[in-house]
Design an enzyme around this catalytic site. Sequence first.
Site, PDB file in Angstrom:
ATOM      1  N   ASN A 195      13.835  -0.680   7.626  1.00  0.00           N
ATOM      2  CA  ASN A 195      12.776  -1.531   7.082  1.00  0.00           C
ATOM      3  C   ASN A 195      11.544  -1.609   7.984  1.00  0.00           C
ATOM      4  O   ASN A 195      10.655  -2.425   7.759  1.00  0.00           O
ATOM      5  CB  ASN A 195      13.306  -2.938   6.812  1.00  0.00           C
ATOM      6  N   GLU A 238       0.830  -1.196   0.000  1.00  0.00           N
ATOM      7  CA  GLU A 238       0.000   0.000   0.000  1.00  0.00           C
ATOM      8  C   GLU A 238       0.871   1.254   0.000  1.00  0.00           C
ATOM      9  O   GLU A 238       2.053   1.202   0.320  1.00  0.00           O
ATOM     10  CB  GLU A 238      -0.891  -0.004   1.241  1.00  0.00           C
ATOM     11  N   TYR A 239       0.268   2.392  -0.374  1.00  0.00           N
ATOM     12  CA  TYR A 239       0.966   3.673  -0.292  1.00  0.00           C
ATOM     13  C   TYR A 239       0.942   4.115   1.168  1.00  0.00           C
ATOM     14  O   TYR A 239      -0.113   4.170   1.792  1.00  0.00           O
ATOM     15  CB  TYR A 239       0.281   4.714  -1.176  1.00  0.00           C
ATOM     16  N   ASP A 296      10.306  -4.123   2.809  1.00  0.00           N
ATOM     17  CA  ASP A 296      11.450  -4.643   2.062  1.00  0.00           C
ATOM     18  C   ASP A 296      11.690  -6.128   2.292  1.00  0.00           C
ATOM     19  O   ASP A 296      12.627  -6.539   2.972  1.00  0.00           O
ATOM     20  CB  ASP A 296      12.718  -3.847   2.349  1.00  0.00           C
ATOM     21  N   LYS A 299      15.790  -4.251  10.149  1.00  0.00           N
ATOM     22  CA  LYS A 299      16.622  -3.135  10.616  1.00  0.00           C
ATOM     23  C   LYS A 299      15.733  -1.897  10.663  1.00  0.00           C
ATOM     24  O   LYS A 299      14.634  -1.899  10.091  1.00  0.00           O
ATOM     25  CB  LYS A 299      17.817  -2.930   9.688  1.00  0.00           C
ATOM     26  N   PRO A 300      16.156  -0.833  11.332  1.00  0.00           N
ATOM     27  CA  PRO A 300      15.309   0.361  11.463  1.00  0.00           C
ATOM     28  C   PRO A 300      14.838   0.939  10.124  1.00  0.00           C
ATOM     29  O   PRO A 300      13.725   1.460  10.047  1.00  0.00           O
ATOM     30  CB  PRO A 300      16.199   1.353  12.216  1.00  0.00           C
ATOM     31  N   ASP A 336      16.164  -9.394   6.863  1.00  0.00           N
ATOM     32  CA  ASP A 336      16.819  -8.078   6.827  1.00  0.00           C
ATOM     33  C   ASP A 336      16.080  -7.062   7.698  1.00  0.00           C
ATOM     34  O   ASP A 336      15.803  -5.953   7.273  1.00  0.00           O
ATOM     35  CB  ASP A 336      16.907  -7.578   5.380  1.00  0.00           C
TER      36      ASP A 336
END
Length: 92
Positions: free
Chosen positions: A60, A10-11, A77, A57-58, A55
Amino acid sequence: ADLGPFLVMEYLHGQSLRERIQTSGPMPFKATLQLAGQVLLALMHAHEKGIVHRDIKPGNVFLLTQSGVRLHVRVLDFGIARIYRGEEGSTG
């Protein structure tokens, strides 16, 4: 035709956790616990579907800007995610 799995996103309005920390510093303890709980629930849901993110991490973790919601996050991601199927085991 079998095209395989795909993701639709989604946006989103807001900022990544990385951006939030860089601009505002550490988050309050309660907000951090709420954020961590939501990230863990998202990962549990993905794992139930056989998807391992690989993966986290902040950058993502995305903090949504929504009126009336204290804190709402999305895990982003899945580009290097691995999809496991039961018959393939953990090496698939």
